[in-house]
Design an enzyme around this catalytic site. Structure first.
Site, mmCIF file in Angstrom:
data_model
loop_
_atom_site.group_PDB
_atom_site.id
_atom_site.type_symbol
_atom_site.label_atom_id
_atom_site.label_comp_id
_atom_site.label_asym_id
_atom_site.label_seq_id
_atom_site.Cartn_x
_atom_site.Cartn_y
_atom_site.Cartn_z
ATOM 1 N N TYR A 163 0.835 -1.207 0.000
ATOM 2 C CA TYR A 163 0.000 0.000 0.000
ATOM 3 C C TYR A 163 0.870 1.257 0.000
ATOM 4 C CZ TYR A 163 -3.313 3.520 1.701
ATOM 5 O OH TYR A 163 -4.065 4.656 1.855
ATOM 6 N N LYS A 167 1.104 4.248 -2.951
ATOM 7 C CA LYS A 167 0.793 5.646 -2.676
ATOM 8 C C LYS A 167 2.004 6.544 -2.896
ATOM 9 C CE LYS A 167 -3.578 5.748 -1.556
ATOM 10 N NZ LYS A 167 -4.546 6.590 -2.333
#
Length: 259
Positions: A163, A167
């Site tokens: 994740y 990002k």
């Protein structure tokens, strides 16, 4: 996938009157608050999500407040469906890339399929949408693109590496796109929230949801509406000299969640 449209005329002139905004992941959490806020400021909002019923319900909510919205369902893990979303959205003036996927797990427990899903939704989808929509904005001489990032891009934790990487990729793309499209009048910025109370975080943390309130100097997690205000600022004319910025909205974050 089908498209549902409801439109009413806003009764109040606002800063975004006459603008069209596409908001991805608009049917819940931060995305829903962003869509409602942009509509209240006069923008016609193209709502994206996967759930047709929730999309139609939000269209009606916005219309009941005097706003204008339509819903387009699309699966952002699919590149062709992402491009179809861009085509159906049409000539937008504002793109808010909010849709995100997070499956927090240690690296050894993250398989290739999970890693690919993170990259597809959190990095590739905004890349494809910007590639499809930003040239039109540039041709018209104006536009604003706002990515909703995450503090995970700069604050490592024992879990969630896929994740965080996805990002972080979106953050660096912000700076590239600001350089690429800025001279043509298109601004590109990211708002990077810390923990925010949403349906997703409640589902993920369950009885441990209170841990979110212990991660920053404010002593509480954020509210979707607070992030929506910042997105609206970056999308509108008040931020006309802001380009290539990553704006941290984390309450003065000082730690990460425990493993």
């Amino acid at each position: 996938m089908t498209s549902t449209t409801t439109s009413t005329t806003s009764t109040t002139g606002t800063a975004l009157e006459g603008r069209t905004a596409l908001v991805t992941g608009a049917t819940s959490g931060i995305g829903k608050a962003v869509a409602q806020n942009l509509a209240r400021q006069g923008a016609e909002v193209v709502l994206h999500g996967r759930d047709q019923a929730r999309g139609e319900a939000l269209v009606k909510e916005i219309a009941a407040e005097g706003g204008s919205a339509r819903f387009v369902a699309a699966d952002l893990t699919d590149a062709e469906d992402t491009l179809r979303l861009a085509a159906e959205a049409g000539a937008v003036d504002i793109l808010v890339s909010n849709a995100g996927l997070y499956e927090f797990a240690p690296t050894a427990a993250t398989d290739a399929a999970s890693f690919d899903r993170h990259i597809a939704v959190n990095t590739r989808a905004p890349f494809l949408l910007v590639g499809a929509l930003a040239p039109g904005m540039a041709g018209r001489g104006h536009g604003s693109i706002v990515l909703v990032g995450s503090s995970a891009a700069r604050l490592p934790a024992p879990i969630g590496a896929a994740y965080g990487a996805s990002k972080a990729g979106a953050e660096i793309l912000t700076r590239y796109w600001a350089t690429e499209f800025g001279p043509a009048g298109v601004r590109v910025n990211t708002v990077s929230p810390g923990p925010v109370h949403t349906e997703g975080t409640r589902a993920m943390l369950g009885d441990h949801i209170g841990a979110l309130d212990a991660t920053n100097a404010r002593g509480r997690a954020g509210d979707p509406g607070e992030i929506a205000e910042i997105v609206s600022f970056l999308a509108g004319p008040a931020s006309s000299y802001v380009n290539g910025a990553v704006l941290y909205a984390d309450g003065g974050e000082r730690s990460t969640l425990p493993a």
